[in-house]
Scaffold this active site. Structure first.
Site, PDB file in Angstrom:
ATOM      1  N   GLN A 186     -23.651  -2.338  23.353  1.00  0.00           N
ATOM      2  CA  GLN A 186     -25.168  -2.021  23.699  1.00  0.00           C
ATOM      3  C   GLN A 186     -25.710  -3.077  24.749  1.00  0.00           C
ATOM      4  O   GLN A 186     -26.241  -2.452  25.823  1.00  0.00           O
ATOM      5  CB  GLN A 186     -26.060  -2.355  22.597  1.00  0.00           C
ATOM      6  CG  GLN A 186     -27.314  -1.769  22.594  1.00  0.00           C
ATOM      7  CD  GLN A 186     -27.158  -0.383  22.294  1.00  0.00           C
ATOM      8  OE1 GLN A 186     -26.075   0.317  21.917  1.00  0.00           O
ATOM      9  NE2 GLN A 186     -28.449   0.561  22.809  1.00  0.00           N
ATOM     10  N   THR A 203       0.761  -1.242   0.001  1.00  0.00           N
ATOM     11  CA  THR A 203       0.114  -0.002   0.031  1.00  0.00           C
ATOM     12  C   THR A 203       0.794   1.193   0.031  1.00  0.00           C
ATOM     13  O   THR A 203       1.811   1.314   0.677  1.00  0.00           O
ATOM     14  CB  THR A 203      -0.800   0.050   1.068  1.00  0.00           C
ATOM     15  OG1 THR A 203      -1.616  -1.134   1.083  1.00  0.00           O
ATOM     16  CG2 THR A 203      -1.774   1.274   1.226  1.00  0.00           C
ATOM     17  N   SER A 256      -6.249   1.103  -2.230  1.00  0.00           N
ATOM     18  CA  SER A 256      -6.826  -0.178  -3.184  1.00  0.00           C
ATOM     19  C   SER A 256      -6.451  -0.184  -4.611  1.00  0.00           C
ATOM     20  O   SER A 256      -6.288  -1.180  -5.142  1.00  0.00           O
ATOM     21  CB  SER A 256      -8.334  -0.136  -2.886  1.00  0.00           C
ATOM     22  OG  SER A 256      -8.795  -0.405  -1.727  1.00  0.00           O
ATOM     23  N   GLU A 276      -6.299  -5.362   4.295  1.00  0.00           N
ATOM     24  CA  GLU A 276      -6.123  -6.333   3.190  1.00  0.00           C
ATOM     25  C   GLU A 276      -7.472  -6.348   2.239  1.00  0.00           C
ATOM     26  O   GLU A 276      -7.667  -7.246   1.847  1.00  0.00           O
ATOM     27  CB  GLU A 276      -5.661  -7.917   3.915  1.00  0.00           C
ATOM     28  CG  GLU A 276      -4.413  -7.601   4.689  1.00  0.00           C
ATOM     29  CD  GLU A 276      -4.007  -9.195   5.039  1.00  0.00           C
ATOM     30  OE1 GLU A 276      -4.128  -9.903   4.172  1.00  0.00           O
ATOM     31  OE2 GLU A 276      -3.291  -9.090   5.973  1.00  0.00           O
ATOM     32  N   GLY A 296     -24.070   1.458  29.415  1.00  0.00           N
ATOM     33  CA  GLY A 296     -22.794   2.619  29.944  1.00  0.00           C
ATOM     34  C   GLY A 296     -21.620   2.073  30.095  1.00  0.00           C
ATOM     35  O   GLY A 296     -20.663   2.692  29.787  1.00  0.00           O
ATOM     36  N   ILE A 298       1.847   0.116   7.181  1.00  0.00           N
ATOM     37  CA  ILE A 298       2.788  -1.120   7.284  1.00  0.00           C
ATOM     38  C   ILE A 298       3.085  -1.727   8.384  1.00  0.00           C
ATOM     39  O   ILE A 298       3.489  -0.987   9.270  1.00  0.00           O
ATOM     40  CB  ILE A 298       4.147  -0.961   6.479  1.00  0.00           C
ATOM     41  CG1 ILE A 298       4.019  -0.322   5.062  1.00  0.00           C
ATOM     42  CG2 ILE A 298       5.129  -2.133   6.317  1.00  0.00           C
ATOM     43  CD1 ILE A 298       3.057  -1.150   4.227  1.00  0.00           C
ATOM     44  N   ASN A 330      -1.006   7.500  -1.859  1.00  0.00           N
ATOM     45  CA  ASN A 330      -1.908   7.922  -2.786  1.00  0.00           C
ATOM     46  C   ASN A 330      -2.455   6.981  -3.853  1.00  0.00           C
ATOM     47  O   ASN A 330      -3.428   7.186  -4.617  1.00  0.00           O
ATOM     48  CB  ASN A 330      -1.162   8.977  -3.735  1.00  0.00           C
ATOM     49  CG  ASN A 330      -0.884  10.101  -2.992  1.00  0.00           C
ATOM     50  OD1 ASN A 330      -1.454  10.750  -2.183  1.00  0.00           O
ATOM     51  ND2 ASN A 330       0.462  10.504  -3.299  1.00  0.00           N
TER      52      ASN A 330
END
Length: 379
Positions: free
Chosen positions: A336, A126, A132, A363, A340, A157, A129
């Site tokens: 949930q 990756t 994917s 990935e 709290g 990375i 800019n």
């Protein structure tokens, strides 16, 4: 595919649970708060054979298959997703790339150190800019005598700073040509190879994520993996296995979040009874448990197919897509159910919630998985 755990899977699961209770659980929130990468833990995991699960014994690995591998990742991730993520990245990406595509000489040189946990591995595809759109990467590798000279940067990375060796894909031809990228093995102390900024992340905070920066970095031609120009094709094959890893990671986080919520629902009393007695809570638990089972079946099916040497392009994408989305839903419902208290760091629900989201991004995003699946359906 067996629906019942094998003896090896049962043994690995118990080993990971015992190790995690002693060496991970007491420290994981400290690592999370400080974003500390506990490298010593991974050296210890190497001693247990978990840093080379898929590596054949002739190279110092455990010689297991993907079903045992999925079990190990899922059990680690039930405890701490960060540790599961780093173990998965080391095994399936860096080590996996060398195992699947490197020369025998390269395997002999690097796999024993990686499988033992003596060395930690990183994998660089990756870029800032591209995301994917990896085919348009800008990091270049230009031949110069007996070397290639790399310039550019990679980001997001895993182990970019602490890794001892990285497999890096760089462009050796024209932009837009999928056969114009090449994979290189680069050791940490190579001049011109440096770690950049460390990411300050929402979750998975004990799994180190940094940039890799290449400035006139000279890499010997003998460090090319496979043929020049095959790097991107190799990477796609590596990612098929990597998606099974992320499915296993997602599965473990979901199981951990569910088990914590189930236990809490039995202990928490309202209106003079445990909240698990209330249909609203019971329905949540039923949905969580059912979706986890479905994710598990998809993940282990992909693992079984991988072990059988079959093409898992579609199945690994399906497992990764579904398990990661389930992980997010289960973690959300876990918070949930805790109410709290689920929003506080006194209970585990919030960490599962933060960790789970990465599974839908890393990935290959959920959207990319749907693209992969659709392409296989429309061939």
């Amino acid at each position: 595919m067996e629906a019942v755990a094998t003896e090896n899977q049962t043994m690995i699961a118990q080993m990971v649970r015992d190790f995690g209770a002693q060496h991970i659980k007491p420290h994981m929130m400290k690592w999370d708060e400080s974003q500390e990468f506990p490298i010593d833990v991974f050296h210890q995991l190497g001693e247990l054979g978990l840093m080379g699960v898929l590596v054949p014994q002739q190279y110092g690995g455990s010689g297991f298959g993907y079903q045992e591998y999925v079990t190990a990742i899922a059990e680690l991730s039930k405890i701490d997703g960060s540790i599961g993520l780093s173990m998965a990245a080391h095994n399936s990406l860096c080590t996996g790339h060398i195992l699947q595509h490197a020369s025998e000489e390269q395997k002999q040189k690097y796999l024993p150190k990686l499988a033992s946990g003596e060395w930690i591995g990183a994998w660089g595809l990756t870029e800032p800019n591209t995301g994917s759109d990896a085919g348009n990467m800008r990091t270049t590798a230009v031949p110069d005598g007996d070397h290639y000279v790399l310039n550019g940067a990679k980001n997001f990375i895993t182990h970019g700073k602490s890794g001892h060796v990285a497999v890096v894909i760089a462009r050796t031809g024209e932009v837009g040509d999928s056969h114009a990228m090449t994979a290189f093995i680069i050791e940490r102390n190579t001049p011109g190879f440096a770690a950049g900024r460390k990411e300050d992340k929402l979750g998975m905070r004990a799994s180190e994520t940094t940039e890799l920066i290449f400035t006139d970095c000279r890499v010997p031609k003998e460090n090319v993996i496979g043929k020049v120009g095959d790097g991107f094709v190799q990477a796609l094959k590596v990612l098929d296995g990597g998606r099974i890893s992320i499915a296993a990671l997602s599965l473990g986080i979901a199981q951990g979040a569910y088990e914590a919520a189930l236990q809490y629902s039995k202990e928490r009393h309202q209106f003079n009874q445990p909240i698990s007695n209330f249909q609203g809570i019971g329905f949540k638990l039923a949905d969580m448990a059912t979706e986890i089972e479905a994710a598990s079946l998809l993940t282990y099916r992909a693992a079984a197919m991988k072990d059988a040497g079959l093409n898992v392009n579609r199945e690994s994408a399906m497992a990764k897509l579904y398990a990661s989305e389930v992980s997010v839903r289960v973690a959300n419902e876990g918070v949930q159910i805790f109410g709290g208290y689920g929003y506080t760091k006194d209970y585990p629900a919030e960490k599962y919630y933060r960790d789970a989201k990465l599974c839908t991004i890393g990935e290959g995003t959920s959207e990319i998985q749907k693209l992969v699946i659709a392409r296989t359906l429309l061939k």
